[in-house]
Scaffold this active site. Sequence first.
Site, short mmCIF file in Angstrom:
data_model
loop_
_atom_site.label_atom_id
_atom_site.label_comp_id
_atom_site.label_asym_id
_atom_site.label_seq_id
_atom_site.Cartn_x
_atom_site.Cartn_y
_atom_site.Cartn_z
N ASP A 67 3.41 -6.92 9.26
CA ASP A 67 2.92 -6.21 8.08
C ASP A 67 3.66 -6.82 6.89
OD1 ASP A 67 2.79 -4.52 5.92
OD2 ASP A 67 3.18 -2.68 7.03
N GLN A 90 5.01 -5.82 1.80
CA GLN A 90 6.12 -5.88 0.83
C GLN A 90 6.76 -7.27 0.76
OE1 GLN A 90 6.80 -3.62 -1.31
NE2 GLN A 90 5.71 -1.90 -0.43
N1 7TS Z 1 2.82 -1.56 4.82
C1 7TS Z 1 3.83 -1.52 3.96
C2 7TS Z 1 5.16 -2.09 4.33
C3 7TS Z 1 3.61 -0.94 2.70
O1 7TS Z 1 4.61 -0.90 1.81
C4 7TS Z 1 2.34 -0.41 2.38
C5 7TS Z 1 2.08 0.32 1.09
C6 7TS Z 1 1.33 -0.53 3.33
C7 7TS Z 1 1.60 -1.09 4.55
C8 7TS Z 1 -0.06 -0.06 3.06
O2 7TS Z 1 -0.63 -0.85 2.05
P1 7TS Z 1 -2.10 -0.51 1.55
O3 7TS Z 1 -2.34 -1.49 0.45
O4 7TS Z 1 -2.99 -0.68 2.71
O5 7TS Z 1 -2.05 0.91 1.07
N2 7TS Z 1 3.22 0.88 0.52
C9 7TS Z 1 3.27 1.77 -0.50
C10 7TS Z 1 4.47 2.25 -1.00
O6 7TS Z 1 5.57 1.90 -0.60
N3 7TS Z 1 4.22 3.11 -1.99
O7 7TS Z 1 2.88 3.22 -2.12
C11 7TS Z 1 2.28 2.38 -1.20
#
Ligand code: 7TS
Length: 415
Positions: free
Chosen positions: A204, A207
């Site tokens: 994943d 970040q």
């Molecule tokens: N994995 C990690 C490590 C993340 O930080 C996030 C979103 C996701 C998956 C999901 O990403 P999405 O674009 O599919 O929503 N993190 C955060 C956060 O830390 N604050 O708001 C969203």
Amino acid sequence: MSVAIADPKVRRIIADFPILQRPTSRGKRLVYLDSAATSQKPQVVIDALVNYYSQYNANIHRGVYEIAERATAEFEKARETVASFFNAQTQEIIWTRNTTESINLVSYSWGLQNVGRGDAILVTQLEHHSNLVPWQVLAEKTGAELRFIPVDDRGLHVLDDLDALLDSCKLVALSHVSNSLGTIAPLDIIIPRAHAAGALVMVDGAQAAPNMPVDLKALDADFYAFSAHKMCGPTGIGVLYGKRALLEGMPPFLTGGDMIRKVEYTKSTFNELPWKFEAGTSNVADAIAFAVAVDYLRGIGMEWVRDHEHRLVTYALERLATLESRGLAIYGPRDPARIADVISFNFGDVHPHDLASILDTDGVCVRAGHHCTMPLMEKMGWPATARASFYIYNTEEDIDALVTGIEKAARVFKL
Ligand code: 7TS
């Protein structure tokens, strides 16, 4: 409202972001420390969206007229831009809505075909719900066992029992960088060990992709997921990278238009990579604008991004440490080399939502809550944390504003 920013490169970057030029409703400078949730967007990305909708909006992969051909060409060029930025093949870049959808694609398509009773899926105790719930559901559907790489009280991976955890393991799914604590995972150790034990690795990268150079070929992960909106791109577009041979062997996740080669009344054959995984009208505008964001970051240089954030994290840890004697608890690793873009903290008994509200009155935006890592919060015994996260447009002055805001909260709450 403005402050003097010493570094001319950072000054130029800030000037690219229209939202950073306007005051908050209270007339304060916007100090945006929540890029881990979503980054701000530079004008070039906003322009790319407007340009698509005002100049060549058309559906792709079907029209033979000029604007449809242009839309198709720009959409596929965007895929090439992203592939080259991450050192992958074009066919290995699948457009999705976001990281969450990318992980679900692997869980449903690869997981249901390859995981069964007697197998294990290994995640870590740090995972965002997006990289935990899909594996819980897969384990429940297949009878596989869900296991966890533990983390210590600083949120660092404990690999002492890795060999035992990898026994009968089909997949290791872990975040490259923790969104709650900023911990950078030791992928250089975990990926080869997982492969040696016969497991695939899904990373994943939500970040990590925005914050450091990521070379997918060198990393050797089997799948890698990320979202455009955390790296200067629009919401609604994300990527699943998968090694080509693996993607070739996987069934489609969603079915319907555009992902087919031939359809008869009772059966169909599917399109080749990458379109096999892209059912229905794609998010054309956002894919094109994402490629502009990627080019923007390429111009800045991902090595510089990592160094800049390392400087900011180092400075933030130093400044926040001065408040520890007054009751500030700083969570996560304390060595800036082990942290990407995030620092989590709590101040005495002040609820992080109250702290975030006080910071907001001075234009300082931080996130408060469980950050979609409820099991980690529970394990650590924190009901919630406040979280500051940094990006290319942040400065030491932003961190000073954060510290001043926390001191103000201390006065309000008489700490
Ligand atoms: N994995 C990690 C490590 C993340 O930080 C996030 C979103 C996701 C998956 C999901 O990403 P999405 O674009 O599919 O929503 N993190 C955060 C956060 O830390 N604050 O708001 C969203």
